[in-house]
Design a protein around this motif. Structure first.
Motif, short mmCIF file in Angstrom:
data_model
loop_
_atom_site.label_atom_id
_atom_site.label_comp_id
_atom_site.label_asym_id
_atom_site.label_seq_id
_atom_site.Cartn_x
_atom_site.Cartn_y
_atom_site.Cartn_z
N TYR A 101 0.77 -1.16 0.02
CA TYR A 101 -0.05 0.09 -0.07
C TYR A 101 0.81 1.42 0.05
CZ TYR A 101 -3.96 3.09 1.13
OH TYR A 101 -4.77 4.16 1.18
N ARG A 102 0.66 2.14 -0.76
CA ARG A 102 1.60 3.47 -1.02
C ARG A 102 3.00 3.02 -0.98
NH1 ARG A 102 -1.99 7.74 -1.28
NH2 ARG A 102 -3.76 7.64 0.15
N ARG A 103 3.38 1.83 -1.49
CA ARG A 103 4.74 1.44 -1.72
C ARG A 103 5.37 1.28 -0.48
NH1 ARG A 103 4.74 5.33 -5.83
NH2 ARG A 103 4.65 4.42 -7.82
N GLY A 104 4.44 1.09 0.54
CA GLY A 104 4.99 0.82 2.07
C GLY A 104 4.71 1.78 3.05
N VAL A 105 3.85 1.02 4.16
CA VAL A 105 3.37 1.97 5.50
C VAL A 105 3.75 1.06 6.43
CG1 VAL A 105 1.43 3.07 4.09
CG2 VAL A 105 1.05 0.83 5.30
N PRO A 106 3.83 1.66 7.68
CA PRO A 106 4.38 0.84 8.78
C PRO A 106 3.25 -0.07 9.04
CG PRO A 106 3.99 3.07 9.41
CD PRO A 106 3.81 2.99 8.05
#
Length: 381
Positions: free
Chosen positions: A126-131
């Motif tokens: 998601y969005r190239r990576g979320v925490p």
């Protein structure tokens, strides 16, 4: 134009730093661990295993409500059959309908190893990576699946064929969550502890011999359980941390994960992951014993431990052709070499690259014979 090529070099390293934190009573009103990472009053997209929601859903909702945190509680069924592209896409759609900040509103996943894998892949995508934060609720997740940075889903009839490496902000371990697990799912995780004990930790194996049955009876809530779980977690992290991206393909933690892939994929309705791994472990032990790598006395102790812990095994599921195909697939996965971890005595491991189909064919009936003999009633004296 000059014929000399022009080159721009890009070199960067992404730091990986996360803590695995034992936090008993995670959903206790006095515990704030779930908001220790990210903006405390930010929103949270919380994915909860359906079985966990049945036991703890009200407490989870009340915990966020008490803190005034806007949380979307997304309940998803767990289990290997739900480790699919459809479930992954469904979670992405739900997340996209509940927008979160890109960096300070981490996704939280509360569930077993399958769900933590899927949601970690959601976070990576998601969005190239979320925490994200992991809260494993099964013993398998607690000592194994949730501890590393691998994320993924099954695809095209193959386990974990799509995925990535995505480190969490933290892994929060609440041992009290294990108390509601059915016995079979406890034993599913015990199989992974046995794996680790055989190839790297003789003392852990001896602890299982001494206390394992009592720990299972106590649902891993007593003092002996804490020692076994801590040793298993510490051992697993010692193996994973230097090789998080698996640049080194000879991995002790792959013990039991060579022949089992095909069995688990074929019999997803009958085999849990740990059960498939244990069948692989025992086949491997017989091959190692026949090669003179594993002393017969150590092999006998391994089979005796399985019997003592009353782990159910169905040798009717063994299929030499399918298991050989799994080895060939793992050989591709391991850059053209088998790299099969094998026990060389309790607590020691070697890697083999020359296992033959004949060895596998011979090991399966021998395993069935050992399993059947272990279930025969003792003769009256």
């Amino acid at each position: 134009m000059s014929g000399v090529p022009t080159r721009w070099q890009v070199r960067a390293q992404r730091p990986i730093a996360y803590d695995v934190i034992k936090t008993p009573g995670l959903f206790d009103p006095a515990c704030d661990a779930l908001l220790a990472h990210g903006r405390p009053q930010g929103r949270r997209f919380v994915v909860v295993d359906a079985e966990v929601a049945r036991h703890h859903g009200a407490a989870i909702r009340a915990w966020f409500d008490a803190r005034g945190v806007q949380a979307r509680i997304q309940v998803v069924p767990g289990g290997e059959e739900n480790k699919t592209i459809e479930v992954w896409q469904g979670l992405l759609r739900a997340l996209d309908a509940f927008p979160i900040h890109r960096r300070d509103e981490p996704i939280i996943v509360i569930g077993g190893g399958v769900l933590t894998d899927v949601v970690a892949f959601v976070a990576a995508s998601y969005r190239r990576g979320v925490p994200h934060l992991k809260v494993p609720t099964t013993l398998m997740g607690y000592v194994d699946a949730a501890l590393g940075i691998k994320a993924g889903i099954n695809f095209n009839a193959h386990k974990n064929r799509l995925g990535s490496f995505e480190p969490p902000l933290a892994v929060l371990l609440d041992p009290t969550l294990l108390a509601t697990l059915p016995r079979r799912h406890l034993m599913n995780g015990v199989c992974e502890i046995i794996k680790l004990a055989i190839v790297r930790d003789r003392a852990l194996f001896e602890a299982l011999e001494r206390d394992g049955a009592a720990c299972v009876a106590a649902r891993f809530q007593d003092v002996a359980s804490e020692a076994i779980l801590d040793a298993a977690i510490g051992g697993m992290l010692d193996e994973l941390a230097p090789n998080l991206h698996e640049d080194e393909l000879e991995r002790k933690v792959d013990f039991g994960h060579t022949f089992s892939y095909g069995l688990e994929a074929r019999h997803a309705d009958r085999l849990l992951h740990g059960e498939a791994v244990l069948l692989d472990i025992l086949v491997s032990c017989l091959i190692a014993e026949r090669r003179g790598l594993l002393p017969a006395a150590d092999a006998a102790r391994i089979f005796a431990l399985v019997q003592q812990l009353e782990i159910g095994l169905d040798c009717a599921l063994l299929d030499a052709g399918l298991m050989w195909e799994s080895l060939l697939d793992r050989t591709l996965h391991r850059d053209g070499l088998q790299r099969v971890p094998m026990p060389a005595g309790l607590g020691r491991c070697v890697f083999l690259n020359d296992i033959t189909r004949a060895e596998l064919d011979a090991a399966l009936p021998a395993l069935c014979a050992r399993i059947q003999s272990s279930h025969e009633p003792a003769l009256e004296r």
